[in-house]
Design an enzyme around this catalytic site. Structure first.
Site, PDB file in Angstrom:
ATOM      1  N   GLU A  10      25.635  21.408  24.873  1.00  0.00           N
ATOM      2  CA  GLU A  10      25.871  22.196  26.386  1.00  0.00           C
ATOM      3  C   GLU A  10      25.093  23.380  26.306  1.00  0.00           C
ATOM      4  O   GLU A  10      24.623  23.712  25.364  1.00  0.00           O
ATOM      5  CB  GLU A  10      27.484  22.656  26.685  1.00  0.00           C
ATOM      6  CG  GLU A  10      28.411  21.301  26.867  1.00  0.00           C
ATOM      7  CD  GLU A  10      29.605  21.780  27.361  1.00  0.00           C
ATOM      8  OE1 GLU A  10      29.701  22.939  28.011  1.00  0.00           O
ATOM      9  OE2 GLU A  10      30.437  20.885  27.572  1.00  0.00           O
TER      10      GLU A  10
ATOM     11  N   HIS B 264      26.046  24.996  34.070  1.00  0.00           N
ATOM     12  CA  HIS B 264      26.288  24.655  32.579  1.00  0.00           C
ATOM     13  C   HIS B 264      26.098  23.033  32.495  1.00  0.00           C
ATOM     14  O   HIS B 264      26.134  22.367  33.742  1.00  0.00           O
ATOM     15  CB  HIS B 264      27.794  24.957  31.909  1.00  0.00           C
ATOM     16  CG  HIS B 264      28.819  24.390  32.436  1.00  0.00           C
ATOM     17  ND1 HIS B 264      29.513  24.516  33.635  1.00  0.00           N
ATOM     18  CD2 HIS B 264      29.517  23.434  31.775  1.00  0.00           C
ATOM     19  CE1 HIS B 264      30.360  23.792  33.891  1.00  0.00           C
ATOM     20  NE2 HIS B 264      30.783  23.066  32.682  1.00  0.00           N
TER      21      HIS B 264
ATOM     22  N   HIS C 282      27.103  19.057  31.253  1.00  0.00           N
ATOM     23  CA  HIS C 282      28.154  18.150  30.652  1.00  0.00           C
ATOM     24  C   HIS C 282      27.738  17.063  29.865  1.00  0.00           C
ATOM     25  O   HIS C 282      27.154  16.186  30.463  1.00  0.00           O
ATOM     26  CB  HIS C 282      29.310  17.723  31.626  1.00  0.00           C
ATOM     27  CG  HIS C 282      30.290  18.705  32.072  1.00  0.00           C
ATOM     28  ND1 HIS C 282      31.342  18.447  32.719  1.00  0.00           N
ATOM     29  CD2 HIS C 282      30.578  19.832  31.551  1.00  0.00           C
ATOM     30  CE1 HIS C 282      32.181  19.384  32.858  1.00  0.00           C
ATOM     31  NE2 HIS C 282      31.787  20.366  32.200  1.00  0.00           N
TER      32      HIS C 282
END
Length: 124
Positions: free
Chosen positions: A25, A71, A73
């Protein structure tokens, strides 16, 4: 501050970073200028692995233009996890972007701090 969208260049950058960091990530802080989210701040001390990314929040800039976070995934599930819902309010801002595998043009979503999906215009 009224935010009306995210710049195409920044969105392309987020997808590119997700792809480059895969299977790990990444996480960063989004900043707006004149109502458009245009910048990503990568904070010193950030760590990541295949399951999470952690920002060192003490390194957050003192800035009234923080719009939220971004961010990835790597599993491709673009729905906030329980950890995300805990993280979003700590970063601040109203717009939190998740980009997901395979990091193509439509593999992104925005959410409010409580996990509600949010529509944002992509600004050229």
């Amino acid at each position: 501050m009224h935010i009306r969208g995210i710049s195409r260049d920044l969105l392309d950058l987020l997808l590119s970073i997700g792809k480059e960091q895969h299977p790990h990530e990444f996480a960063g802080v989004l900043r707006e200028e004149e109502g458009v989210i245009r910048e990503l701040n990568l904070l010193p001390g950030t760590t990541s692995n295949e399951h999470s990314a952690r920002l060192f929040l003490d390194m957050m800039p003192l800035d009234t233009h923080i719009a939220g976070s971004a961010h990835s995934h790597p599993n491709g599930v673009m729905i906030p996890s329980d950890a995300d819902l805990s993280f979003f309010p700590r970063v601040g801002g109203r717009f939190h972007c998740i980009v997901g595998f395979p990091y193509e043009a439509g593999d992104w979503r925005f959410f409010s701090a409580d996990g509600t999906p949010v529509d944002l215009e992509v600004v050229e």
